[in-house]
Write an enzyme that holds these catalytic residues in place. Structure first.
Site, PDB file in Angstrom:
ATOM      1  N   SER A 119       0.820  -1.207   0.000  1.00  0.00           N
ATOM      2  CA  SER A 119       0.000   0.000   0.000  1.00  0.00           C
ATOM      3  C   SER A 119       0.857   1.262   0.000  1.00  0.00           C
ATOM      4  O   SER A 119       0.312   2.355  -0.086  1.00  0.00           O
ATOM      5  CB  SER A 119      -0.934  -0.006   1.217  1.00  0.00           C
ATOM      6  OG  SER A 119      -0.237  -0.357   2.370  1.00  0.00           O
ATOM      7  N   HIS A 140      -2.189  -2.701  -6.240  1.00  0.00           N
ATOM      8  CA  HIS A 140      -2.680  -2.343  -4.904  1.00  0.00           C
ATOM      9  C   HIS A 140      -4.206  -2.446  -4.861  1.00  0.00           C
ATOM     10  O   HIS A 140      -4.907  -1.606  -5.440  1.00  0.00           O
ATOM     11  CB  HIS A 140      -2.204  -0.922  -4.563  1.00  0.00           C
ATOM     12  CG  HIS A 140      -2.613  -0.460  -3.215  1.00  0.00           C
ATOM     13  ND1 HIS A 140      -2.800   0.857  -2.895  1.00  0.00           N
ATOM     14  CD2 HIS A 140      -2.893  -1.160  -2.069  1.00  0.00           C
ATOM     15  CE1 HIS A 140      -3.163   0.964  -1.636  1.00  0.00           C
ATOM     16  NE2 HIS A 140      -3.234  -0.237  -1.112  1.00  0.00           N
ATOM     17  N   GLU A 152      -4.761   0.159  -7.829  1.00  0.00           N
ATOM     18  CA  GLU A 152      -3.686   1.043  -8.291  1.00  0.00           C
ATOM     19  C   GLU A 152      -2.626   0.161  -8.940  1.00  0.00           C
ATOM     20  O   GLU A 152      -2.162  -0.807  -8.313  1.00  0.00           O
ATOM     21  CB  GLU A 152      -3.064   1.802  -7.110  1.00  0.00           C
ATOM     22  CG  GLU A 152      -3.892   2.996  -6.650  1.00  0.00           C
ATOM     23  CD  GLU A 152      -3.209   3.775  -5.523  1.00  0.00           C
ATOM     24  OE1 GLU A 152      -3.077   4.993  -5.656  1.00  0.00           O
ATOM     25  OE2 GLU A 152      -2.821   3.158  -4.513  1.00  0.00           O
ATOM     26  N   ASN A 190      -3.060   6.379  -0.637  1.00  0.00           N
ATOM     27  CA  ASN A 190      -2.688   6.598   0.759  1.00  0.00           C
ATOM     28  C   ASN A 190      -2.050   7.954   1.017  1.00  0.00           C
ATOM     29  O   ASN A 190      -2.025   8.416   2.159  1.00  0.00           O
ATOM     30  CB  ASN A 190      -1.806   5.446   1.251  1.00  0.00           C
ATOM     31  CG  ASN A 190      -2.671   4.250   1.563  1.00  0.00           C
ATOM     32  OD1 ASN A 190      -3.742   4.399   2.144  1.00  0.00           O
ATOM     33  ND2 ASN A 190      -2.239   3.068   1.163  1.00  0.00           N
TER      34      ASN A 190
HETATM   35  N1  CAA Z   1     -15.840  -8.660   2.841  1.00  0.00           N
HETATM   36  C1  CAA Z   1     -16.621  -8.892   1.767  1.00  0.00           C
HETATM   37  N2  CAA Z   1     -17.741  -8.192   1.507  1.00  0.00           N
HETATM   38  C2  CAA Z   1     -18.072  -7.228   2.380  1.00  0.00           C
HETATM   39  C3  CAA Z   1     -17.312  -6.928   3.519  1.00  0.00           C
HETATM   40  C4  CAA Z   1     -16.148  -7.714   3.746  1.00  0.00           C
HETATM   41  N3  CAA Z   1     -15.341  -7.473   4.772  1.00  0.00           N
HETATM   42  N4  CAA Z   1     -17.891  -5.890   4.170  1.00  0.00           N
HETATM   43  C5  CAA Z   1     -18.990  -5.565   3.465  1.00  0.00           C
HETATM   44  N5  CAA Z   1     -19.101  -6.361   2.381  1.00  0.00           N
HETATM   45  C6  CAA Z   1     -20.152  -6.326   1.353  1.00  0.00           C
HETATM   46  C7  CAA Z   1     -21.444  -6.802   1.895  1.00  0.00           C
HETATM   47  O1  CAA Z   1     -21.569  -8.203   1.780  1.00  0.00           O
HETATM   48  C8  CAA Z   1     -22.438  -6.067   1.026  1.00  0.00           C
HETATM   49  O2  CAA Z   1     -22.549  -6.719  -0.219  1.00  0.00           O
HETATM   50  P1  CAA Z   1     -23.925  -7.240  -0.766  1.00  0.00           P
HETATM   51  O3  CAA Z   1     -24.116  -6.512  -2.021  1.00  0.00           O
HETATM   52  O4  CAA Z   1     -23.668  -8.692  -0.940  1.00  0.00           O
HETATM   53  O5  CAA Z   1     -24.971  -6.971   0.272  1.00  0.00           O
HETATM   54  C9  CAA Z   1     -21.761  -4.742   0.731  1.00  0.00           C
HETATM   55  O6  CAA Z   1     -20.360  -4.958   0.970  1.00  0.00           O
HETATM   56  C10 CAA Z   1     -22.279  -3.666   1.615  1.00  0.00           C
HETATM   57  O7  CAA Z   1     -22.094  -4.120   2.957  1.00  0.00           O
HETATM   58  P2  CAA Z   1     -23.020  -3.725   4.186  1.00  0.00           P
HETATM   59  O8  CAA Z   1     -24.407  -3.444   3.678  1.00  0.00           O
HETATM   60  O9  CAA Z   1     -22.848  -4.736   5.263  1.00  0.00           O
HETATM   61  O10 CAA Z   1     -22.371  -2.438   4.775  1.00  0.00           O
HETATM   62  P3  CAA Z   1     -22.126  -1.040   4.113  1.00  0.00           P
HETATM   63  O11 CAA Z   1     -23.158  -0.678   3.117  1.00  0.00           O
HETATM   64  O12 CAA Z   1     -21.892  -0.175   5.265  1.00  0.00           O
HETATM   65  O13 CAA Z   1     -20.740  -1.234   3.317  1.00  0.00           O
HETATM   66  C11 CAA Z   1     -18.413  -1.169   3.146  1.00  0.00           C
HETATM   67  C12 CAA Z   1     -19.586  -1.694   3.931  1.00  0.00           C
HETATM   68  C13 CAA Z   1     -18.434  -1.737   1.726  1.00  0.00           C
HETATM   69  C14 CAA Z   1     -17.167  -1.638   3.864  1.00  0.00           C
HETATM   70  C15 CAA Z   1     -18.536   0.403   3.069  1.00  0.00           C
HETATM   71  O14 CAA Z   1     -18.707   0.931   4.347  1.00  0.00           O
HETATM   72  C16 CAA Z   1     -17.329   1.060   2.448  1.00  0.00           C
HETATM   73  O15 CAA Z   1     -17.200   1.123   1.235  1.00  0.00           O
HETATM   74  N6  CAA Z   1     -16.410   1.575   3.314  1.00  0.00           N
HETATM   75  C17 CAA Z   1     -15.173   2.197   2.854  1.00  0.00           C
HETATM   76  C18 CAA Z   1     -14.149   1.124   2.611  1.00  0.00           C
HETATM   77  C19 CAA Z   1     -12.848   1.693   2.145  1.00  0.00           C
HETATM   78  O16 CAA Z   1     -12.624   2.884   2.054  1.00  0.00           O
HETATM   79  N7  CAA Z   1     -11.921   0.799   1.831  1.00  0.00           N
HETATM   80  C20 CAA Z   1     -10.594   1.171   1.437  1.00  0.00           C
HETATM   81  C21 CAA Z   1      -9.704   1.114   2.626  1.00  0.00           C
HETATM   82  S1  CAA Z   1      -8.058   1.596   2.221  1.00  0.00           S
HETATM   83  C22 CAA Z   1      -7.348   0.180   1.679  1.00  0.00           C
HETATM   84  O17 CAA Z   1      -7.883  -0.892   1.696  1.00  0.00           O
HETATM   85  C23 CAA Z   1      -6.014   0.286   1.120  1.00  0.00           C
HETATM   86  C24 CAA Z   1      -4.900   0.665   1.957  1.00  0.00           C
HETATM   87  O18 CAA Z   1      -3.823   0.713   1.432  1.00  0.00           O
HETATM   88  C25 CAA Z   1      -4.991   1.011   3.377  1.00  0.00           C
END
Ligand code: CAA
Length: 289
Positions: A119, A140, A152, A190
């Site tokens: 990342s 990424h 990415e 990031n």
């Molecule tokens: N694994 C797989 N699927 C997941 C999941 C997980 N951990 N968490 C949620 N989902 C899926 C759910 O199954 C659901 O899918 P369906 O279409 O099957 O229903 C969908 O995502 C929506 O989930 P929820 O309704 O339970 O919850 P939500 O609407 O609040 O969404 C979320 C959850 C998708 C995590 C949303 O809150 C979100 O997009 N959050 C931001 C996540 C983000 O920014 N990620 C990037 C982080 S940075 C990174 O990863 C890189 C780095 O270098 C640090």
């Protein structure tokens, strides 16, 4: 260059997610980790994730079985001689990543591409630690991998055009939207995301608002799906701290100084969802794999 079998190194949150989307997209995947216990846990999470797709009518039961049939697990790096492409998704630490790449390299043909899911670590530096710098690239992915569209794609200084094209084709055929980003500390994602999370932690430390207040401002005012502190808990506070250090050291700029409260929480092993305690508490039964 045709890719049929992908070796995924690391069966944790990112590794199992990457393996899941690949087997779902028709690739054979050899998932590698240091212990069978980690592999079994990763495979169980993949099976559960594919179940979710069946429940949601995005996949038939038969397609699920076929996808699972394309997944093999191994603790032996020598088995990776069968793969056409490697994606490394081990701990976000330069020495750990170099260690696994060097361990697998003698077993891989010279044409095999090594992609790192780092990342923030320099791809150019990782590539220079291998015997194939032209065939090393950053791919990424984002957490949760099955949900987030972005990948990415980060070429290092020596990465060849063919490597770049092959990696982008793989990401696209796995259902992702690749965005090309040059090799710079934190890439784009990031460099933008982590200072926001770090600043949110400063706001908490200074008592500007409580955790829920800070998160609500970004959710209700900026339409972010999660607030920065909730997101930090999802990513892992140790990962956030490591990335802030890469930015701080990479740019030699005090504006990237990690917040002392972030350091303190990591020292206390309050790492977020994975340890059940971060800016919020997560009862074990509700912690999402
Ligand atoms: N694994 C797989 N699927 C997941 C999941 C997980 N951990 N968490 C949620 N989902 C899926 C759910 O199954 C659901 O899918 P369906 O279409 O099957 O229903 C969908 O995502 C929506 O989930 P929820 O309704 O339970 O919850 P939500 O609407 O609040 O969404 C979320 C959850 C998708 C995590 C949303 O809150 C979100 O997009 N959050 C931001 C996540 C983000 O920014 N990620 C990037 C982080 S940075 C990174 O990863 C890189 C780095 O270098 C640090």
């Amino acid at each position: 260059m045709e890719i049929k079998t992908v070796g995924v190194l690391g069966a944790g949150t990112m590794g199992h997610g990457i393996a899941q989307i690949l087997v779902r997209s028709g690739y054979k995947v050899l998932l590698n980790d240091v212990s069978q216990q980690f592999l079994d846990s990763g495979a169980a999470r993949i099976a559960k994730g594919l179940n979710r797709d069946v429940e949601k009518n995005r996949l038939s039961q038969e397609e699920r079985e076929q996808a699972l049939g394309r997944l093999t697990t191994t603790t032996r790096v020598s088995d990776l001689e069968a793969v056409d492409f490697i994606i490394e998704a081990v701990t976000e630490n330069f020495d750990a990543k170099v260690g696994v790449l060097r361990a697998v390299e003698p077993h891989c043909g010279p044409g095999v591409i090594f992609a790192s899911n780092t990342s923030s670590i320099s791809i150019t530096r990782l590539a220079a630690a291998t015997q194939r710098p032209a065939r090393v690239i950053g791919l990424h992915f984002f957490n949760p991998v099955p949900v987030m569209k972005l990948v990415e794609v980060v070429p290092g200084l020596e990465t060849s055009a063919e490597t770049l094209e092959t990696a982008e084709t793989l990401a696209t055929s796995a259902g992702k939207s690749p965005v090309r980003v040059n090799d710079a500390p934190g890439f784009i994602s990031n460099r933008l995301l982590m200072p926001m999370i770090n600043e949110a932690i400063y706001c908490l430390m200074e008592g500007v608002a409580d955790a829920k207040g800070i998160d609500d401002v970004m959710k209700l005012g900026m339409n972010h799906p999660m607030g920065p502190l909730e997101l930090a808990d999802l990513i892992g506070l140790d990962v956030c701290l490591d990335i802030m250090k890469v930015l701080y050291e990479g740019f030699c700029d005090s504006k990237y100084r990690p917040c002392p409260l972030l350091e303190k929480m990591v020292n206390a092993r309050r790492l977020g969802r994975k340890t059940g305690q971060g800016f919020y508490g997560y009862p074990t039964s509700s912690v999402r794999p």
